[in-house]
Scaffold this active site. Structure first.
Site, PDB file in Angstrom:
ATOM      1  CG  MET A   1      -9.003  -3.767  14.810  1.00 51.14           C
ATOM      2  SD  MET A   1      -9.414  -2.484  15.995  1.00 51.14           S
ATOM      3  CE  MET A   1      -7.876  -1.614  16.092  1.00 51.14           C
TER       4      MET A   1
ATOM      5  N   GLY B   1      -4.560   0.991  14.302  1.00 50.09           N
ATOM      6  CA  GLY B   1      -4.833   0.754  12.886  1.00 50.09           C
ATOM      7  C   GLY B   1      -4.836   1.977  12.013  1.00 50.09           C
ATOM      8  CD  GLN B   2      -8.592   5.342  11.860  1.00 49.79           C
ATOM      9  OE1 GLN B   2      -8.896   5.986  10.889  1.00 49.79           O
ATOM     10  NE2 GLN B   2      -9.273   5.381  12.990  1.00 49.79           N
TER      11      GLN B   2
ATOM     12  CB  CYS C   1     -10.205   2.013  15.416  1.00 48.21           C
ATOM     13  SG  CYS C   1      -8.486   1.793  15.162  1.00 48.21           S
ATOM     14  CG  MET C   2      -7.253   2.374  18.417  1.00 45.60           C
ATOM     15  SD  MET C   2      -7.089   4.135  18.616  1.00 45.60           S
ATOM     16  CE  MET C   2      -8.086   4.719  19.793  1.00 45.60           C
TER      17      MET C   2
ATOM     18  CE  LYS D   1      -2.233  -1.043   3.843  1.00 45.61           C
ATOM     19  NZ  LYS D   1      -1.855  -2.423   4.161  1.00 45.61           N
TER      20      LYS D   1
END
Lengths: 87, 218, 275, 772
Positions: free
Chosen positions: D359, D396-397, D171-172, D82
């Site tokens: 997650m 995750g971000q 997400c968290m 990516k």
């Protein structure tokens, strides 16, 4: 043309002396001497073999504990991961 | 019954004219045909045939070019060649659409002539070709990037392609996860070739390698 | 009132094209093309394609052979070259081509009809020798079939070349004299029961039938030898002669009496009438 | 700066050598080396929370190349696939370039003034008629720190509502709450160096191989170098991570709650704990139990200090007695012997144990509890705050940590670990913001799930969504989308491409992305990374900060944002930095970040970073001689929580016999808005598939690539079956990915959430599977 970033570890008290000696060598640029006796340098050679010899030479040098390779570039063409973007 | 028909027989003049012109026309047609058909092209190199295709030379003879296999393919992966001696024969352009290995092999079932061997029933035993990494320097995974798209897309993941991890000396703290093709398992479906993210795929399907040789070296 | 056989014939020709195109439209009752097909579950194969594949590859699939025999027997009944007149898209194409070419008259005699047989022999010898199914490679019939079903347009150069040659120099030369498949069917057709019959008593000798016939040679025995039916394998059963004859002197059917030798002027054997 | 290609390589080499030597010295010109007219600048990667550094090559006002930054300490010049195609994500054909306003069923091009005036009018109207709590702002862990900070100041200090949420809630949020209730301070004590230094790694429901690609490559390298290193993968699905792990332990969905308790049981039973550490640093607590699942609207559950009972160690041990491995075997599916073995792994004094999760643990209807239990393992065994042994929650971000957590863009938070419920915190925030303390409401705003439910109920009148795609990513999506479709609220969406959210918007605003603006991200390991603007955004696109400030001016809050046009990002960051100083979350001056490839906070007085928090060895806030000191926790004692087993919200039954789980894959990111525009990634993976266990598939007559209908009580969707591919779920469960905008898989998901963190459970619900 291979270009490498190296970290030369020495005893802290000998570091500045070693750095001077290093800087005298052709193809070695000293970028910094850290307090804990580490010397950051960039070496440049014509071939990989010549570069390996250079590093071996450094390892034999008085006051040098070890030479660690941090970065190695052996390509002259497109940089790593480079690609034309967006089309 | 009238006798004044002039086309009831072949007049001498017409016959001569025909005899002279016909070979000329034939020669012209042959030349034209040959230039279209017999161009050195895909037929001379490796052509990825549908599953079960028999040996290349026999395949060219056995295939009646009916296109039923292509019509049977649910993914429209099978196309028909449109030139050279293989004209009308089916092939798979894996880069466009690879073979997705339907479990019931509809293409093989459709083949009337046995060009696709009707004894082919298990997809794992299909041997269309063998994938090869043709450009190791170009392969992103071998350069240490986390790509391995071919591996994860391989329908025989961990069998036909495995990842061989090794230390990446360039960064000193990462792993090179090299995809390695196993010839004895690879069916040659071309999914890897299709999935490769580089403009020119570095993994492509080539002729089936029968003899196992190890070209994989560190 | 003359008959109107052209109507069903055009319908069958068009129907063939539609059938070939049907998979494109998403229908599933038909697949394949004239080399090999599956119609409503029945496998049909072109006998010549089958012959080439078997000779060339040595691979023999029983169902393939069966499909070929089925087709062979079908064309045997209806007269082998009825394929050319009713089914073959190349025949259809060249017929249409004629309509647009004012110069070309029907039944141009360029090469002897028998050329096809030699080409057929040459094809089979080549297949046996090299394994290259020569006719399947070059066949304009296959090319047109695939052009319809798969839109592979480049090879259409071949039928286009045929049209060009026929339009400029040698009318109908492909179908009459060159096509090996036509020659193959002509051999079967010789023995087939469905024939065009001639009712001499009604004939006024206007010559329209000969003018309209794509293979006028087949009608010659009727004139020259007083035959009462068309025996030559080259007759495509296009039935144009029936349609054109104002006196209904021609008809088609399965049962015509054997040649009444008494009416032949010269008494030459009929078999030799075909070129 | 006219550096030649050779000089550039040298600069990279030197920078890498400095990094290897442990010094974060870098010369600014290294970030800009010119070659063939290409100017290079540094930036963190736009995608996941790993925080790889990339070099961005710009020529003629366009990004022409990106590559891994050799000087980047996280990735050392590497990228995942990516990241390799990062630049292409900006140059999709359908970039939004002009504001659009809904006119009936059509979106009509408009000017910024028209669009912003309309938004301000709608917001003003709603506030006038229904109060400030009838409007909301929904942001993102992909916001830059500046964007998040401005959003927080505008909503909490300006408009006066706490209806501000980031998508990081999905997400968290569970990790956040557990960090807070255990350590008193958000974010990990350890860092990525633990991946190089440890020898045992236990993955709890994390597919690191695909979700954190470069980090996983670093972890595996440790394993390759040191034969002792062991990787244990505990999961409900066999993944690419499993393939490289030493051991795979299959666990039933929700079974982690039982297994962790049983491991603690064995640690206590066999006295594998570190008595001295426990005595010095730990206090035992029991919270509120029998928690709901949030399935009913407005269901409230809070664990106030009054609900918390302090326990003695003995009481705690007694409470843990019933959680035997034999019991856990039944609930979790892990054999009792394996649980004993895991307890000994954690208890082994010769092993440096790290727990890694993401997650699988956080998107969990008892996510906070599972986080707590993992900390318990480390706190009881004393394997924490030491190089090479730490628990690490992977994010995750790119700026879930930086923007959502540090800036505090949640409905209950203020910057730097502060919360709106606390008066002192409100006062401090108001002081820095220059607003009256009463301005910041004490009432916690709507959390994400409730925010969108409130649209359905008609209570929320206006919502502005920036930098995220909730109408694809929320659970129980049918309800949410129907509410939006019936135009129950005025919806503004700022994004860079048309998405499943912009299609429901009343106003669509074109945003600038990544290096089209200046910004700062904060990654998983507390690393704050800065980048400069390198290219112009296409068309009329404007960065989110500009959009918010222009909106603020129209709302009459322009005075809150007195930043100079030039140096705005620096000014915002410096203002935000004031919150962090002296709190143990200290950030460096903006200028420092411009020079380095990120620094891990707390940044020391001498400008260097902190790799391990709470330890005298590295953390400046711990005096020499104190050893380990949890200085953010009450009485410097961290909490070990007793967290019992409670069943999940929805369990497979006769009608819906399968577990359903969603997740990520390597090639695409989140809802595919960016990666979906990269042709190479689309070629690699074009559609979402559903993974089945081969035996389940066989039983149902489903073969590979068949179309499969998945139906839950909330929705139904058809996906292509994938059997024996990259992942294999355990028997009785199916797995799919949520990146595919053509397949709204979240229509299946239940909107049950953790009662403490309000984070929805995307990993478990009951479905039935049919061949379509």
């Amino acid at each position: 043309m291979p270009i490498s970033g190296i970290v030369v570890s020495c005893r802290p008290e000998e570091a500045s002396g070693v750095a001077e000696k290093l800087a005298g060598n052709q193809g070695i640029e000293v970028h910094g001497v850290l307090a804990d006796g580490k010397i950051v340098a960039v070496i440049e050679a014509d071939t990989i073999d010549a570069e390996v010899d250079l590093v071996k030479g450094l390892q034999q040098m008085e006051g040098v504990i070890s030479v660690q390779l941090a970065y190695h570039n052996f390509e002259d063409a497109a940089p790593e991961g480079a690609h034309p973007a967006g089309f | 019954m009238p006798k004044e028909r002039d086309d009831s027989g072949i007049s001498r003049r017409r016959f001569l004219k025909g005899g002279a012109l016909a070979p000329l026309a034939l020669a012209l047609a042959t030349a034209g045909g040959a230039s279209v058909y017999l161009r050195p092209g895909e037929a001379h190199g490796f052509v990825l045939r549908p599953p079960g295709a028999i040996a290349a030379r026999r395949f060219l003879a056995a295939c009646v070019r009916c296109g039923k296999c292509a019509q049977a393919c649910p993914y429209h992966a099978i196309r028909l060649q449109d030139r050279s001696v293989g004209i009308g024969t089916p092939y798979i352009a894996a880069r466009q659409i690879p073979c997705y290995l339907c479990p019931d092999l509809p293409c093989v079932k459709a083949c009337p002539s046995g060009a696709l061997d009707p004894k082919t029933t298990e997809v794992e035993k299909v041997r269309m070709g063998t994938a090869q990494i043709v450009d190791r320097e170009g392969c992103l995974s071998i350069r240490g990037l986390r790509c391995e798209v071919c591996y994860r897309q391989c329908p025989l993941i961990d069998q036909a392609i495995t990842l061989e991890p090794r230390h990446n000396p360039r960064t000193g703290e990462h792993t090179i996860m090299e995809p390695v093709v196993h010839r004895e398992k690879c069916v040659g479906c071309g999914v890897c070739e299709n999935a490769c993210v580089l403009p020119k795929p570095v993994i492509v399907v080539r002729e089936t390698v029968e003899v196992q040789r190890d070209s994989y070296d560190f | 009132m003359t008959s109107r056989w052209w109507l069903p014939r055009r319908a069958v020709q068009t129907g063939t094209i539609l059938l070939l195109a049907s998979p494109v439209a998403g229908f599933t009752f038909f697949s394949g093309n004239l080399a090999s097909a599956e119609l409503a579950g029945v496998r049909l194969s072109d006998p010549l394609a089958c012959l080439q594949a078997v000779i060339g590859s040595g691979v023999l699939i029983p169902s393939f052979l069966f499909g070929a025999l089925l087709v062979t027997s079908g064309y045997f009944v209806f007269g082998g070259r009825s394929f050319c007149g009713w089914v073959c898209p190349v025949g259809f194409l060249t017929e249409l081509g004629e309509k647009f070419s004012s110069k070309v008259r029907r039944g141009g005699r360029f090469l002897p009809l028998a050329t096809g047989r030699y080409i057929l022999a040459a094809v089979l010898v080549t297949v046996a020798a090299t394994g290259v199914p020569l006719f399947e490679v070059l066949s304009p019939i296959g090319i047109m079939g695939r052009a319809i079903a798969f839109a592979s347009l480049v090879p259409l150069l071949v039928p286009a070349a045929i049209l060009l040659v026929e339009g400029v120099a040698a009318p109908r030369v492909w179908c009459r004299s060159l096509c090996p498949l036509g020659a193959f069917y002509a051999i079967i057709a010789r023995f087939s029961p469905l024939k065009v019959g001639f009712h001499r008593e009604r004939c006024t000798g206007c010559g329209d039938c000969v003018a309209v016939c794509p293979v006028p040679e087949v009608l010659e025995p009727l004139w020259d030898q007083g035959a009462c039916r068309v025996c030559a394998g080259e007759c495509t059963r296009c039935l144009a002669c029936l349609d054109i004859c104002p006196e209904r002197a021609l008809s088609v059917g399965f049962r015509f009496k054997k040649e009444p030798h008494s009416v032949t002027d010269v008494g030459r054997p009929i078999e030799k009438s075909a070129p | 700066m006219g550096l030649s290609r050779r000089d550039f390589i040298k600069a990279c080499a030197a920078a890498a050598a400095f990094a290897a030597a442990g010094a974060s010295v870098a010369r600014p010109e290294w970030a800009e080396a010119a070659e063939d007219g290409i100017t290079w600048g540094k930036a963190p990667c736009r995608y996941c929370g790993v925080g790889c550094s990339v070099l961005v090559g710009v020529k003629g006002g366009r990004i022409v190349s990106t590559k891994g930054d050799p000087a980047g300490p996280v990735n050392k010049g590497l990228n995942c696939i990516k990241g390799y195609f990062l630049s292409k994500a900006l140059y999709g054909k359908d970039r939004l370039t002009t504001p659009l306003i809904r006119k009936g069923n059509r979106m009509v091009e408009a000017s910024w003034d028209e669009a912003l005036d309309l938004i301000a009018a709608q917001y003003k109207k709603a506030i006038a008629e229904h109060g400030p709590d009838s409007v909301a702002l929904y942001g993102s862990g992909q916001w830059t720190i500046q964007e998040g900070y401005v959003a927080s100041k505008l909503m909490k200090g300006g408009i006066g509502t706490n209806n501000l949420e980031p998508n990081a809630r999905l997400c968290m949020a569970s990790a956040v709450v557990a960090f807070m209730n255990t350590f008193g301070s958000d974010e990990p004590m350890g860092c990525y160096d633990d991946l190089d230094l440890g020898d045992t790694y236990v993955l709890w429901g994390a597919n690191m191989a695909e979700a954190h690609p470069v980090l996983f490559s670093r972890l595996i390298d440790n394993k390759l170098k040191h034969p002792k290193v062991k990787l244990i993968d505990i999961a409900t699905r066999r993944t690419r991570t499993t393939k490289m792990a030493d051991e795979f332990i299959a666990i039933k969905p929700h079974g982690d709650l039982a297994a962790l308790n049983a491991i603690i049981h064995v640690i206590l039973r066999d006295k594998l704990y570190d008595e001295a550490f426990v005595a010095k640093h730990v206090s035992f607590k029991r919270g509120k139990e029998n928690a709901p699942y949030g399935l009913k609207d407005k269901e409230a559950f809070n664990e106030t200090p009054a609900d918390v009972k302090n326990l003695s160690f003995e009481e705690y041990k007694a409470l843990m007695k019933p959680y035997t491995p034999q019991w856990a075997q039944k609930v979790s599916g892990i054999p009792a012997a394996k649980i004993e073995e895991l307890a000994r792994v954690y208890g082994d004094k010769s092993r440096k144990v790290n727990s890694l999760w993401t997650m699988g643990v956080n998107q969990h209807s008892r996510g906070v509890w599972v986080n707590n239990l993992i900390y318990n393992l480390h706190l009881l065994t004393g394997k924490i705050c030491k190089p090479g042994e730490n628990p690490l929650s992977l994010t995750g971000q790119p700026s879930a940590c930086g923007t959502a957590r540090e800036v505090g863009t949640f409905a209950h938070r203020l910057p730097a670990d502060m919360v709106v419920m606390n008066e002192a915190h409100r006062k401090k925030a108001a002081g820095i913001w220059g607003v009256p303390a009463e301005k910041i409401p004490a009432k916690v705003g709507l959390h994400t799930v409730e925010m969108f439910r409130a649209i359905d109920r008609g209570e929320l009148k206006c919502i502005w969504i920036q930098c995220t795609n909730p109408f694809q990513s929320l659970p129980n999506l049918n309800r949410v989308r129907k509410a939006a479709q019936s135009r129950k609220a005025f919806i503004v969406v700022s994004d860079i491409y048309p998405t499943r959210s912009t299609e429901l918007a009343d106003v669509v605003l074109p945003s600038a992305s990544w290096v089209e603006k200046e910004g700062v991200f904060g990654n998983t390991e507390r690393r704050t990374q800065q980048w400069f603007k390198m290219v112009n955004a296409p068309g009329k696109s404007k960065e989110d900060v500009w959009q918010l400030i222009e909106f603020a001016k129209r709302m009459g809050h322009g005075a809150l944002f007195p930043y100079p046009e030039k140096g705005m990002h620096r000014a915002i960051f410096e203002e935000y930095r004031k919150f962090t100083l002296g709190t143990g979350k200290d950030l460096a001056p903006y200028g420092t970040y411009a020079k380095v490839r990120g620094l891990r906070w707390p940044v020391k007085a001498n400008g260097t970073e902190t790799r391990w928090r709470y330890t005298e060895a590295d953390d400046e806030h711990v005096a020499k001689g104190e050893g380990i000191k949890f200085y953010k926790a009450p009485n410097n004692k961290v909490s070990v929580w007793f967290r019992p087993y409670e069943p999940p919200a929805e369990v497979p039954d006769r009608n819906y016999p399968f577990w359903f789980c969603t997740g990520r894959l390597l090639e695409h990111w989140h809802t595919g808005t960016m990666t979906g525009r990269v042709p190479e990634l689309r070629r690699a993976v074009s559609q979402a598939t559903v993974e089945l266990h081969p035996e389940d598939a066989k039983r149902l007559g489903i073969r590979n690539r068949d179309q499969v209908r998945i139906t839950s009580r909330r929705g139904s969707i058809v996906l292509t079956a994938e059997i024996g591919g990259r992942g294999t779920p355990e028997r009785g469960s199916v797995f799919t990915t949520f990146f595919d905008e053509k397949k709204l898989v979240n229509e299946i998901c239940i909107d049950a959430f953790d009662p403490l963190s309000k984070e929805p459970d995307f990993k478990k619900c009951a479905v039935k599977i049919q061949k379509a």
